[in-house]
Design a protein around this motif. Structure first.
Motif, PDB file in Angstrom:
ATOM      1  N   PHE A  11       0.888  -1.375   0.076  1.00 20.44           N
ATOM      2  CA  PHE A  11      -0.101   0.030  -0.035  1.00 20.44           C
ATOM      3  C   PHE A  11       0.836   1.149   0.056  1.00 20.44           C
ATOM      4  O   PHE A  11       0.557   2.145  -0.469  1.00 20.44           O
ATOM      5  N   VAL A  12       2.069   1.324   0.755  1.00 21.02           N
ATOM      6  CA  VAL A  12       2.925   2.462   0.646  1.00 21.02           C
ATOM      7  C   VAL A  12       3.559   2.422  -0.779  1.00 21.02           C
ATOM      8  O   VAL A  12       3.548   3.455  -1.102  1.00 21.02           O
ATOM      9  N   GLN A  13       3.803   1.484  -1.542  1.00 17.45           N
ATOM     10  CA  GLN A  13       4.311   1.550  -2.711  1.00 17.45           C
ATOM     11  C   GLN A  13       3.264   2.068  -3.771  1.00 17.45           C
ATOM     12  O   GLN A  13       3.462   2.978  -4.719  1.00 17.45           O
ATOM     13  N   ILE A  14       1.998   1.644  -3.607  1.00 19.31           N
ATOM     14  CA  ILE A  14       0.972   2.219  -4.265  1.00 19.31           C
ATOM     15  C   ILE A  14       0.790   3.571  -4.206  1.00 19.31           C
ATOM     16  O   ILE A  14       0.555   4.484  -4.982  1.00 19.31           O
ATOM     17  N   ARG A  15       0.646   4.188  -2.802  1.00 24.15           N
ATOM     18  CA  ARG A  15       0.799   5.337  -2.332  1.00 24.15           C
ATOM     19  C   ARG A  15       1.848   6.248  -3.177  1.00 24.15           C
ATOM     20  O   ARG A  15       1.598   7.277  -3.581  1.00 24.15           O
ATOM     21  N   GLU A  16       3.186   5.793  -3.167  1.00 20.66           N
ATOM     22  CA  GLU A  16       4.175   6.273  -3.926  1.00 20.66           C
ATOM     23  C   GLU A  16       3.892   6.665  -5.383  1.00 20.66           C
ATOM     24  O   GLU A  16       4.201   7.803  -5.862  1.00 20.66           O
ATOM     25  N   ARG A  17       3.398   5.704  -5.950  1.00 20.88           N
ATOM     26  CA  ARG A  17       2.953   5.740  -7.376  1.00 20.88           C
ATOM     27  C   ARG A  17       1.787   6.967  -7.438  1.00 20.88           C
ATOM     28  O   ARG A  17       1.857   7.922  -8.346  1.00 20.88           O
ATOM     29  N   LEU A  18       0.790   6.839  -6.681  1.00 23.57           N
ATOM     30  CA  LEU A  18      -0.126   7.821  -6.607  1.00 23.57           C
ATOM     31  C   LEU A  18       0.293   9.281  -6.625  1.00 23.57           C
ATOM     32  O   LEU A  18      -0.080  10.277  -7.040  1.00 23.57           O
ATOM     33  N   THR A  19       1.355   9.327  -5.668  1.00 25.35           N
ATOM     34  CA  THR A  19       1.853  10.657  -5.068  1.00 25.35           C
ATOM     35  C   THR A  19       2.694  11.188  -6.484  1.00 25.35           C
ATOM     36  O   THR A  19       2.574  12.330  -6.768  1.00 25.35           O
ATOM     37  N   LYS A  79       1.148  21.337  -4.050  1.00 24.88           N
ATOM     38  CA  LYS A  79       1.598  22.037  -3.284  1.00 24.88           C
ATOM     39  C   LYS A  79       1.918  21.344  -1.683  1.00 24.88           C
ATOM     40  O   LYS A  79       2.847  21.448  -1.233  1.00 24.88           O
ATOM     41  N   GLU A  80       0.803  20.853  -1.480  1.00 25.61           N
ATOM     42  CA  GLU A  80       0.655  20.043   0.156  1.00 25.61           C
ATOM     43  C   GLU A  80       1.590  18.854  -0.110  1.00 25.61           C
ATOM     44  O   GLU A  80       2.475  18.553   0.878  1.00 25.61           O
ATOM     45  N   LEU A  81       1.437  18.067  -1.139  1.00 22.62           N
ATOM     46  CA  LEU A  81       2.491  17.068  -1.298  1.00 22.62           C
ATOM     47  C   LEU A  81       4.034  17.274  -1.326  1.00 22.62           C
ATOM     48  O   LEU A  81       4.818  16.542  -0.749  1.00 22.62           O
ATOM     49  N   LEU A  82       4.278  18.453  -2.226  1.00 20.85           N
ATOM     50  CA  LEU A  82       5.743  18.852  -2.071  1.00 20.85           C
ATOM     51  C   LEU A  82       6.051  19.064  -0.855  1.00 20.85           C
ATOM     52  O   LEU A  82       7.281  18.709  -0.156  1.00 20.85           O
ATOM     53  N   ALA A  83       5.293  19.823   0.032  1.00 22.54           N
ATOM     54  CA  ALA A  83       5.842  20.336   1.364  1.00 22.54           C
ATOM     55  C   ALA A  83       5.773  18.928   2.282  1.00 22.54           C
ATOM     56  O   ALA A  83       6.830  18.892   2.904  1.00 22.54           O
ATOM     57  N   HIS A  84       5.047  18.140   2.206  1.00 21.97           N
ATOM     58  CA  HIS A  84       4.945  16.815   2.987  1.00 21.97           C
ATOM     59  C   HIS A  84       6.139  16.019   2.657  1.00 21.97           C
ATOM     60  O   HIS A  84       6.759  15.405   3.389  1.00 21.97           O
TER      61      HIS A  84
END
Length: 117
Positions: A11-19, A79-84
């Motif tokens: 799920f973390v790897q899928i999250r990274e793909r979505l990110t 913008k939020e994802l970049l900061a995170h």
């Protein structure tokens, strides 16, 4: 067939793909993301695994559920994802990298020469 990294939950790897899709603007703010079923089928994973990846991005406020319509990229998501992601990099990865740079006695100019290759 997917090449999953066995050191990280799927799920973390899928999250990274979505990110990555959001950060590279493959999917723009306001646009729909692929459905849970579509991703689960494409990646041959359990839909609950995909749901968990989506939920982590919902919790972060970068995607939103629209009842009956699916998941959409929220306004300001990039913008939020970049900061995170920057904060996570500086907190989790950068200290290890700095330690290795020091151990290898590398200097800034040498690193920059190799960064352009």
């Amino acid at each position: 067939m997917n090449n999953w990294n066995e050191t990280q939950p799927i799920f973390v790897q899928i999250r990274e793909r979505l990110t990555d899709m959001i950060l590279t603007a493959s999917v723009k703010e306001g646009e729909a993301l692929p459905s849970v079923r579509q991703i689960a089928t494409d990646l041959s994973v359990n839909p609950l695994t995909v749901t968990k990846a989506y939920q982590s991005l919902v919790d972060l406020g970068v995607i939103e559920k629209r009842r009956g319509l699916g998941m959409f990229v929220a306004e300001g998501a990039r913008k939020e994802l970049l900061a995170h992601e920057r904060e996570a990099f500086l907190k989790n990865e950068w200290p290890r990298i700095v330690k290795q740079i020091k151990a290898l006695d590398l200097d800034f100019e040498e690193l920059m020469r190799h960064a352009d290759q």
